[in-house]
Design a protein around this motif. Sequence first.
Motif, PDB file in Angstrom:
ATOM      1  N   VAL A 196      -5.811  -7.508  17.247  1.00  0.00           N
ATOM      2  CA  VAL A 196      -4.674  -7.566  17.144  1.00  0.00           C
ATOM      3  C   VAL A 196      -4.093  -7.971  18.521  1.00  0.00           C
ATOM      4  O   VAL A 196      -3.275  -9.207  18.431  1.00  0.00           O
ATOM      5  CB  VAL A 196      -3.751  -5.443  17.207  1.00  0.00           C
ATOM      6  CG1 VAL A 196      -2.682  -5.955  16.943  1.00  0.00           C
ATOM      7  CG2 VAL A 196      -4.097  -5.223  15.449  1.00  0.00           C
ATOM      8  N   LEU A 210       0.930  -0.920  -0.484  1.00  0.00           N
ATOM      9  CA  LEU A 210      -0.208  -0.003  -0.007  1.00  0.00           C
ATOM     10  C   LEU A 210       0.793   1.546  -0.140  1.00  0.00           C
ATOM     11  O   LEU A 210       0.953   2.115  -0.666  1.00  0.00           O
ATOM     12  CB  LEU A 210      -0.867  -0.196   1.362  1.00  0.00           C
ATOM     13  CG  LEU A 210      -1.522  -1.092   1.133  1.00  0.00           C
ATOM     14  CD1 LEU A 210      -2.383  -0.727   2.373  1.00  0.00           C
ATOM     15  CD2 LEU A 210      -2.873  -1.249   0.467  1.00  0.00           C
ATOM     16  N   ASN A 268      -8.159 -10.901   5.398  1.00  0.00           N
ATOM     17  CA  ASN A 268      -6.948 -10.844   5.772  1.00  0.00           C
ATOM     18  C   ASN A 268      -6.204 -12.386   5.366  1.00  0.00           C
ATOM     19  O   ASN A 268      -6.647 -13.226   6.406  1.00  0.00           O
ATOM     20  CB  ASN A 268      -7.034 -10.204   7.339  1.00  0.00           C
ATOM     21  CG  ASN A 268      -7.034  -8.723   7.313  1.00  0.00           C
ATOM     22  OD1 ASN A 268      -7.884  -8.590   6.013  1.00  0.00           O
ATOM     23  ND2 ASN A 268      -6.106  -7.905   7.239  1.00  0.00           N
ATOM     24  N   PRO A 269      -5.636 -12.905   4.186  1.00  0.00           N
ATOM     25  CA  PRO A 269      -4.227 -13.891   3.961  1.00  0.00           C
ATOM     26  C   PRO A 269      -3.462 -14.231   5.433  1.00  0.00           C
ATOM     27  O   PRO A 269      -3.234 -14.057   5.282  1.00  0.00           O
ATOM     28  CB  PRO A 269      -4.450 -13.709   2.961  1.00  0.00           C
ATOM     29  CG  PRO A 269      -5.092 -12.650   2.271  1.00  0.00           C
ATOM     30  CD  PRO A 269      -5.413 -12.099   2.816  1.00  0.00           C
ATOM     31  N   PHE A 311       4.397 -10.051  10.524  1.00  0.00           N
ATOM     32  CA  PHE A 311       5.507  -9.155  10.996  1.00  0.00           C
ATOM     33  C   PHE A 311       5.377  -9.873  12.853  1.00  0.00           C
ATOM     34  O   PHE A 311       6.789  -9.951  13.901  1.00  0.00           O
ATOM     35  CB  PHE A 311       5.331  -7.529  11.584  1.00  0.00           C
ATOM     36  CG  PHE A 311       6.109  -6.369  12.107  1.00  0.00           C
ATOM     37  CD1 PHE A 311       6.503  -5.639  11.521  1.00  0.00           C
ATOM     38  CD2 PHE A 311       6.263  -7.368  13.715  1.00  0.00           C
ATOM     39  CE1 PHE A 311       7.102  -4.433  12.006  1.00  0.00           C
ATOM     40  CE2 PHE A 311       7.122  -6.132  14.237  1.00  0.00           C
ATOM     41  CZ  PHE A 311       8.349  -4.408  13.072  1.00  0.00           C
ATOM     42  N   ARG A 367      -2.630   3.878  12.718  1.00  0.00           N
ATOM     43  CA  ARG A 367      -1.913   3.891  10.884  1.00  0.00           C
ATOM     44  C   ARG A 367      -3.125   4.445  10.424  1.00  0.00           C
ATOM     45  O   ARG A 367      -4.083   4.183  10.029  1.00  0.00           O
ATOM     46  CB  ARG A 367      -1.659   2.030  10.556  1.00  0.00           C
ATOM     47  CG  ARG A 367      -1.001   1.859   9.550  1.00  0.00           C
ATOM     48  CD  ARG A 367      -0.522   0.836   8.613  1.00  0.00           C
ATOM     49  NE  ARG A 367      -1.653  -0.022   8.742  1.00  0.00           N
ATOM     50  CZ  ARG A 367      -1.741  -1.242   8.700  1.00  0.00           C
ATOM     51  NH1 ARG A 367      -0.300  -2.251   7.908  1.00  0.00           N
ATOM     52  NH2 ARG A 367      -2.663  -1.834   8.377  1.00  0.00           N
ATOM     53  N   ARG A 408      -9.914  -7.269  12.595  1.00  0.00           N
ATOM     54  CA  ARG A 408      -9.602  -7.932  11.633  1.00  0.00           C
ATOM     55  C   ARG A 408     -10.595  -9.522  10.939  1.00  0.00           C
ATOM     56  O   ARG A 408     -10.394 -10.629  11.838  1.00  0.00           O
ATOM     57  CB  ARG A 408      -8.599  -7.781  10.516  1.00  0.00           C
ATOM     58  CG  ARG A 408      -8.066  -6.310  10.191  1.00  0.00           C
ATOM     59  CD  ARG A 408      -8.381  -5.886   9.963  1.00  0.00           C
ATOM     60  NE  ARG A 408      -7.449  -4.646   9.000  1.00  0.00           N
ATOM     61  CZ  ARG A 408      -8.491  -3.669  10.142  1.00  0.00           C
ATOM     62  NH1 ARG A 408      -9.281  -2.903  11.591  1.00  0.00           N
ATOM     63  NH2 ARG A 408      -7.494  -2.290   9.828  1.00  0.00           N
ATOM     64  N   ASN A 435       2.378  -6.416   6.806  1.00  0.00           N
ATOM     65  CA  ASN A 435       1.105  -6.878   7.683  1.00  0.00           C
ATOM     66  C   ASN A 435       1.340  -6.816   9.439  1.00  0.00           C
ATOM     67  O   ASN A 435       2.528  -7.654   9.664  1.00  0.00           O
ATOM     68  CB  ASN A 435       0.017  -7.484   7.344  1.00  0.00           C
ATOM     69  CG  ASN A 435       0.102  -7.359   5.275  1.00  0.00           C
ATOM     70  OD1 ASN A 435       0.398  -7.891   4.132  1.00  0.00           O
ATOM     71  ND2 ASN A 435      -0.410  -6.193   5.340  1.00  0.00           N
ATOM     72  N   LEU A 436       0.257  -7.279   9.932  1.00  0.00           N
ATOM     73  CA  LEU A 436       0.190  -8.097  11.646  1.00  0.00           C
ATOM     74  C   LEU A 436       0.883  -9.616  11.346  1.00  0.00           C
ATOM     75  O   LEU A 436       1.862  -9.452  11.650  1.00  0.00           O
ATOM     76  CB  LEU A 436      -1.212  -7.628  11.935  1.00  0.00           C
ATOM     77  CG  LEU A 436      -0.768  -8.086  12.699  1.00  0.00           C
ATOM     78  CD1 LEU A 436      -0.428  -7.125  14.002  1.00  0.00           C
ATOM     79  CD2 LEU A 436      -2.242  -8.677  13.766  1.00  0.00           C
ATOM     80  N   ASP A 460      -6.257   3.466   8.787  1.00  0.00           N
ATOM     81  CA  ASP A 460      -6.984   1.841   9.073  1.00  0.00           C
ATOM     82  C   ASP A 460      -8.447   2.509   9.621  1.00  0.00           C
ATOM     83  O   ASP A 460      -8.278   3.313  10.121  1.00  0.00           O
ATOM     84  CB  ASP A 460      -5.853   1.792  10.291  1.00  0.00           C
ATOM     85  CG  ASP A 460      -5.093   0.666   9.773  1.00  0.00           C
ATOM     86  OD1 ASP A 460      -4.739   0.179   8.275  1.00  0.00           O
ATOM     87  OD2 ASP A 460      -3.650   0.641  10.888  1.00  0.00           O
ATOM     88  N   GLN A 498       4.588  -3.254  16.591  1.00  0.00           N
ATOM     89  CA  GLN A 498       4.725  -2.385  16.798  1.00  0.00           C
ATOM     90  C   GLN A 498       2.698  -2.289  16.692  1.00  0.00           C
ATOM     91  O   GLN A 498       1.979  -3.064  15.882  1.00  0.00           O
ATOM     92  CB  GLN A 498       4.698  -1.452  15.920  1.00  0.00           C
ATOM     93  CG  GLN A 498       6.233  -1.000  16.551  1.00  0.00           C
ATOM     94  CD  GLN A 498       6.178   0.234  15.363  1.00  0.00           C
ATOM     95  OE1 GLN A 498       5.521   1.220  15.016  1.00  0.00           O
ATOM     96  NE2 GLN A 498       7.646   0.142  14.609  1.00  0.00           N
ATOM     97  N   VAL A 499       1.521  -2.334  17.886  1.00  0.00           N
ATOM     98  CA  VAL A 499       0.589  -1.649  17.597  1.00  0.00           C
ATOM     99  C   VAL A 499      -0.355  -0.908  17.370  1.00  0.00           C
ATOM    100  O   VAL A 499       0.377   0.267  18.710  1.00  0.00           O
ATOM    101  CB  VAL A 499      -0.489  -2.656  19.544  1.00  0.00           C
ATOM    102  CG1 VAL A 499      -1.752  -2.606  19.186  1.00  0.00           C
ATOM    103  CG2 VAL A 499       0.309  -4.095  19.910  1.00  0.00           C
ATOM    104  N   PHE A 500      -0.982  -0.883  16.200  1.00  0.00           N
ATOM    105  CA  PHE A 500      -1.438   0.392  15.938  1.00  0.00           C
ATOM    106  C   PHE A 500      -2.881   0.732  16.253  1.00  0.00           C
ATOM    107  O   PHE A 500      -3.862   1.101  16.124  1.00  0.00           O
ATOM    108  CB  PHE A 500      -0.955   0.306  14.044  1.00  0.00           C
ATOM    109  CG  PHE A 500       0.411   0.456  13.420  1.00  0.00           C
ATOM    110  CD1 PHE A 500       1.170   0.593  13.949  1.00  0.00           C
ATOM    111  CD2 PHE A 500       0.256  -0.991  12.957  1.00  0.00           C
ATOM    112  CE1 PHE A 500       2.570   0.854  13.221  1.00  0.00           C
ATOM    113  CE2 PHE A 500       1.282  -1.284  11.606  1.00  0.00           C
ATOM    114  CZ  PHE A 500       2.668   0.156  12.521  1.00  0.00           C
ATOM    115  N   SER A 504      -9.620  -7.850  -3.460  1.00  0.00           N
ATOM    116  CA  SER A 504      -9.623  -7.712  -2.279  1.00  0.00           C
ATOM    117  C   SER A 504     -10.429  -6.875  -1.048  1.00  0.00           C
ATOM    118  O   SER A 504     -11.472  -6.185  -2.497  1.00  0.00           O
ATOM    119  CB  SER A 504      -8.038  -7.109  -1.895  1.00  0.00           C
ATOM    120  OG  SER A 504      -7.974  -6.373  -0.684  1.00  0.00           O
TER     121      SER A 504
END
Length: 396
Positions: free
Chosen positions: A328, A142, A236-237, A260, A351, A288, A256-257, A354, A273-275, A180
């Motif tokens: 998350v 993105l 969210n795959p 990470f 972020r 999600r 992507n979470l 979001d 990092q939790v956005f 998507s």
Amino acid sequence: MAQQTVLVTGGAGYVGSHTVVELLQTGYSVVVVDNCCNAYHQDTNAASNGATEDRNGVGGTRDGKQDDKNGHSNGAGAKNGEGGKVGAKTVLPVALERVEDITGKTLAGFYLISLLDEEALTRVFSEHKIDAVIHFAALKALGESVAMPLEYYINNVAGTLTLLQVMRNAGVKRLVYSSSATVYGLPQYLPTDEDHPTGPGITNPYGRSKYFCEQVMTDLATADKEWGVVLLRYFNPVGAHASGRIGEDPRDTPNNLMPFIAQVAVGRRDAVQVFGQDYPTPDGTGVRDYVHVMDLASGHVAALGLLWKSGFSGAAAYNLGSGKGVSVLEMIHAFTRASGRKIPYVVTGRRAGDVAKMVASCTRAQTDLGWKATRTLDQMCEDTWRWQSQNPQGYA
Ligand code: UD1
């Protein structure tokens, strides 16, 4: 019935490679086209700047290179303007070598070419009797799409237009498109179904490129009733094949979470990092709809089933998600359980772009495709961990 052949664009990528496993295991003959701009390939060495690489066309003629251990002989990789040599030996990207190992089956063809290379793509259709196409190939970062919109539109939109044109010329009019949930923009209601408006509220060129392609395919299928198109809107795959041999291998820092978290668990990064923890959700973190990549893969096989139905024509969209919301923090806790590793995290600001919550309604896929996600959050984490712990540096 004779074995059907499916052309998979972007088959060396994350969702693509898992889908190829499912297709081979279902009994399809599979031909893959990929420029490997984001997949590890020993010849191209997976250029890190996918957009630039892809725009210029990747690959080189495979002449003089070592023979592929599996004897693939369909590679026609060529730099733009140089012309590929059909019949030269091709080395598979690592992900696809592993796909063949997992399934014990061989691809009917692999072509290291860009979708923008109309001539090379036309050759693929002349060398194989293709029954349908599953189109994954696209750039998908993105942030990069905001910085490099033209590259995204050229790759994702112009590449798709070229593919559609080549398909039409070859008389192949059955298509499954990798779309998507991003086409819904800011969700107006939850769970989001396929009747939700698409287009408005999309915040980046990547998302718009998916939306534009959906529109083109819909117009095409409206104008010519011979076309049958299934638009699959992924939520969210996550996850990996249960063997741990293939999985998601992001270049650079994962956006992507899930990847990470996996890289923190394996020790490649210090903390997640939790956005934002001030969203109107039960624990304040973003919610999600995560769906296991092997469930997604079987969704593509189910979509092909719809394409084969006599009388099916037009373009139909389906959400592929689990229908369940996961925050998350819930994801971090589930991954901690699955990996037995400590996963440090720090809460940072939100972020940009979001939304608080995104969850799919998947009843249409269940009704029309007979498809439903079956794998649990724990399986998503266990399978991701098996892949990440067995391949700490991904395919490299
Ligand atoms: C993103 C894209 C979407 C794309 C999808 C799958 C946006 C707005 N949307 O969705 O178009 O189809 O990826 O590739 O980016 N999070 C953290 N820390 C991180 C990463 C993420 O807290 O390091 C949070 C996010 O704020 C979000 C959740 O985790 O609440 C999931 O994020 P992510 O995996 O990036 O997916 P999406 O944002 O849903």
